[in-house]
Design an enzyme around this catalytic site. Sequence first.
Site, PDB file in Angstrom:
ATOM      1  N   ALA A  14      26.524  26.455 -36.650  1.00  0.00           N
ATOM      2  CA  ALA A  14      25.515  27.359 -37.239  1.00  0.00           C
ATOM      3  C   ALA A  14      25.590  28.628 -36.586  1.00  0.00           C
ATOM      4  CB  ALA A  14      24.119  26.721 -36.898  1.00  0.00           C
ATOM      5  N   SER A  15      26.902  28.821 -35.965  1.00  0.00           N
ATOM      6  CA  SER A  15      26.815  30.286 -35.041  1.00  0.00           C
ATOM      7  C   SER A  15      27.701  31.205 -35.573  1.00  0.00           C
ATOM      8  CB  SER A  15      27.505  29.933 -33.667  1.00  0.00           C
ATOM      9  OG  SER A  15      28.887  29.427 -33.941  1.00  0.00           O
ATOM     10  N   GLY A  17      29.635  32.384 -39.887  1.00  0.00           N
ATOM     11  CA  GLY A  17      30.128  32.184 -41.266  1.00  0.00           C
ATOM     12  C   GLY A  17      29.283  31.278 -42.130  1.00  0.00           C
ATOM     13  N   ASP A  64      28.876  20.656 -28.700  1.00  0.00           N
ATOM     14  CA  ASP A  64      30.116  20.685 -28.854  1.00  0.00           C
ATOM     15  C   ASP A  64      30.647  19.098 -29.703  1.00  0.00           C
ATOM     16  OD1 ASP A  64      32.882  20.015 -29.219  1.00  0.00           O
ATOM     17  OD2 ASP A  64      33.255  20.701 -26.972  1.00  0.00           O
ATOM     18  N   SER A 146      36.638  21.363 -48.850  1.00  0.00           N
ATOM     19  CA  SER A 146      37.539  22.558 -49.088  1.00  0.00           C
ATOM     20  C   SER A 146      38.423  22.238 -50.400  1.00  0.00           C
ATOM     21  CB  SER A 146      38.431  22.716 -47.943  1.00  0.00           C
ATOM     22  OG  SER A 146      39.419  23.674 -48.176  1.00  0.00           O
ATOM     23  N   TYR A 159      45.237  19.888 -42.102  1.00  0.00           N
ATOM     24  CA  TYR A 159      43.957  20.381 -42.427  1.00  0.00           C
ATOM     25  C   TYR A 159      43.533  19.773 -43.485  1.00  0.00           C
ATOM     26  CZ  TYR A 159      40.027  23.133 -43.988  1.00  0.00           C
ATOM     27  OH  TYR A 159      38.971  23.909 -44.349  1.00  0.00           O
ATOM     28  N   THR A 196      35.146  34.746 -43.651  1.00  0.00           N
ATOM     29  CA  THR A 196      34.628  34.478 -42.528  1.00  0.00           C
ATOM     30  C   THR A 196      35.484  34.538 -41.499  1.00  0.00           C
ATOM     31  OG1 THR A 196      35.005  32.109 -42.250  1.00  0.00           O
ATOM     32  CG2 THR A 196      32.973  32.496 -43.676  1.00  0.00           C
TER      33      THR A 196
HETATM   34  P1  NDP Z   1      33.859  29.905 -38.954  1.00  0.00           P
HETATM   35  O1  NDP Z   1      35.011  29.595 -38.110  1.00  0.00           O
HETATM   36  O2  NDP Z   1      33.218  31.096 -39.209  1.00  0.00           O
HETATM   37  O3  NDP Z   1      32.658  28.875 -38.545  1.00  0.00           O
HETATM   38  C1  NDP Z   1      32.990  27.555 -37.927  1.00  0.00           C
HETATM   39  C2  NDP Z   1      31.695  26.954 -37.229  1.00  0.00           C
HETATM   40  O4  NDP Z   1      32.100  25.949 -36.714  1.00  0.00           O
HETATM   41  C3  NDP Z   1      31.159  27.916 -35.984  1.00  0.00           C
HETATM   42  O5  NDP Z   1      29.973  27.920 -35.882  1.00  0.00           O
HETATM   43  C4  NDP Z   1      31.980  27.055 -35.005  1.00  0.00           C
HETATM   44  O6  NDP Z   1      30.793  27.453 -33.953  1.00  0.00           O
HETATM   45  C5  NDP Z   1      31.894  25.799 -35.496  1.00  0.00           C
HETATM   46  N1  NDP Z   1      32.487  25.032 -34.624  1.00  0.00           N
HETATM   47  C6  NDP Z   1      33.896  24.961 -34.467  1.00  0.00           C
HETATM   48  N2  NDP Z   1      34.238  23.705 -33.431  1.00  0.00           N
HETATM   49  C7  NDP Z   1      33.054  23.278 -33.079  1.00  0.00           C
HETATM   50  C8  NDP Z   1      32.730  22.270 -32.357  1.00  0.00           C
HETATM   51  N3  NDP Z   1      33.738  21.509 -31.526  1.00  0.00           N
HETATM   52  N4  NDP Z   1      31.581  21.816 -31.896  1.00  0.00           N
HETATM   53  C9  NDP Z   1      30.474  22.550 -32.476  1.00  0.00           C
HETATM   54  N5  NDP Z   1      30.647  23.705 -33.389  1.00  0.00           N
HETATM   55  C10 NDP Z   1      31.862  23.743 -33.403  1.00  0.00           C
HETATM   56  O7  NDP Z   1      34.569  28.959 -40.620  1.00  0.00           O
HETATM   57  P2  NDP Z   1      33.666  28.978 -41.850  1.00  0.00           P
HETATM   58  O8  NDP Z   1      32.224  29.352 -41.665  1.00  0.00           O
HETATM   59  O9  NDP Z   1      34.285  29.584 -42.830  1.00  0.00           O
HETATM   60  O10 NDP Z   1      33.952  27.333 -42.146  1.00  0.00           O
HETATM   61  C11 NDP Z   1      32.736  26.426 -42.074  1.00  0.00           C
HETATM   62  C12 NDP Z   1      33.264  25.155 -42.942  1.00  0.00           C
HETATM   63  O11 NDP Z   1      33.847  25.376 -44.216  1.00  0.00           O
HETATM   64  C13 NDP Z   1      34.358  24.487 -41.988  1.00  0.00           C
HETATM   65  O12 NDP Z   1      34.036  23.019 -42.239  1.00  0.00           O
HETATM   66  C14 NDP Z   1      35.515  24.777 -43.081  1.00  0.00           C
HETATM   67  O13 NDP Z   1      36.743  23.992 -42.877  1.00  0.00           O
HETATM   68  C15 NDP Z   1      35.051  24.968 -44.400  1.00  0.00           C
HETATM   69  N6  NDP Z   1      35.907  25.836 -45.374  1.00  0.00           N
HETATM   70  C16 NDP Z   1      35.873  27.235 -44.986  1.00  0.00           C
HETATM   71  C17 NDP Z   1      36.629  28.086 -45.856  1.00  0.00           C
HETATM   72  C18 NDP Z   1      37.165  29.560 -45.382  1.00  0.00           C
HETATM   73  O14 NDP Z   1      37.866  30.185 -46.319  1.00  0.00           O
HETATM   74  N7  NDP Z   1      36.289  30.202 -44.399  1.00  0.00           N
HETATM   75  C19 NDP Z   1      37.362  27.501 -47.015  1.00  0.00           C
HETATM   76  C20 NDP Z   1      36.915  25.989 -47.290  1.00  0.00           C
HETATM   77  C21 NDP Z   1      36.247  25.414 -46.462  1.00  0.00           C
HETATM   78  P3  NDP Z   1      31.437  27.645 -32.117  1.00  0.00           P
HETATM   79  O15 NDP Z   1      32.757  28.259 -31.889  1.00  0.00           O
HETATM   80  O16 NDP Z   1      30.367  28.316 -31.482  1.00  0.00           O
HETATM   81  O17 NDP Z   1      31.491  26.030 -31.580  1.00  0.00           O
END
Ligand code: NDP
Length: 265
Positions: A14-15, A17, A64, A146, A159, A196
């Site tokens: 939730a932090s 995108g 995490d 995705s 992936y 994002t």
């Molecule tokens: P972002 O990288 O912007 O966001 C990813 C989020 O996941 C962050 O809030 C991050 O928070 C969190 N995260 C990652 N690892 C952990 C962890 N170990 N524990 C807790 N939180 C975690 O990506 P998007 O918003 O784009 O992606 C969101 C979803 O959408 C993903 O599942 C991605 O596979 C999917 N998706 C994205 C696409 C794109 O083009 N953007 C296309 C298709 C699917 P923090 O780092 O603070 O932990």
Amino acid sequence: MERWSGKVAVVTGASSGIGEAIVKKLVGHGMKVVGCARNEEKLKKFASEINGKGKGEMHPFKCDVKSEENILKMFQFVKEKFGSIHVLVNNAGLAHFAASLLAGKTELWKDMLDVNVLALSICTREAIQLMKASNVDNGHIFNISSVAGHVISSMAPFYSCTKFAVKALTEGLRQELRAVESHIRVTSISPGAVLTDFGFRAVPGLREKNVDLGSIMEMLKSDDIADTVVFALQAPPHVDVNEIIVRPTEGDVGKKLAPLLQKKA
Ligand code: NDP
């Protein structure tokens, strides 16, 4: 969305995108949303920006999702604070585009498996157990997958593998739930490219190249995915909405991106 107002949701990742946009939308519809991620500072800042404007509220929770202990603590928090959960959005996810099948590093594959598959499964199990213990039989589980979970991405086959697994988990869960006559719904949402930080995290060094992804291809916005979640929540309760693919109207992202990416093991 009236029937969801005042209800409880958990959104992982939730932090940033897509997760951030989903939290904002659900809070806007009056839901109590626990938003988790590792970056607590960002979560708290986000919560302070959106809270106090209406009936809904966001509760930041540092977690995490690679740690089962962390996940269990989060659901314990939800149980103690609200007694129940109605919606889970398994959104946290990541890619390592350099982790090819020919030469990728095992720890990069494991990272994707842990977050995209295992954490999603643990969160789902915990959410459903809490739903059942609190007699919620009309809850809704969302898995953010995705298009790479439908068509193998040549840029990121591992992936793709984790997102194909999400497809199996979504359908498998639907079948398990129906077998025990539960009405909890499960929906996978499969976006195409979304603007994002995801791509920048997936390809180290891409940000430094000052690539403006949005200017070279048509991309979805995080809000498009959040709107899709709201759309599915509004489906009549007796209707299953299992898979939604959300794509921009133009372009083969893989082809357009390929020249920009340096393939590394
Ligand atoms: P972002 O990288 O912007 O966001 C990813 C989020 O996941 C962050 O809030 C991050 O928070 C969190 N995260 C990652 N690892 C952990 C962890 N170990 N524990 C807790 N939180 C975690 O990506 P998007 O918003 O784009 O992606 C969101 C979803 O959408 C993903 O599942 C991605 O596979 C999917 N998706 C994205 C696409 C794109 O083009 N953007 C296309 C298709 C699917 P923090 O780092 O603070 O932990």
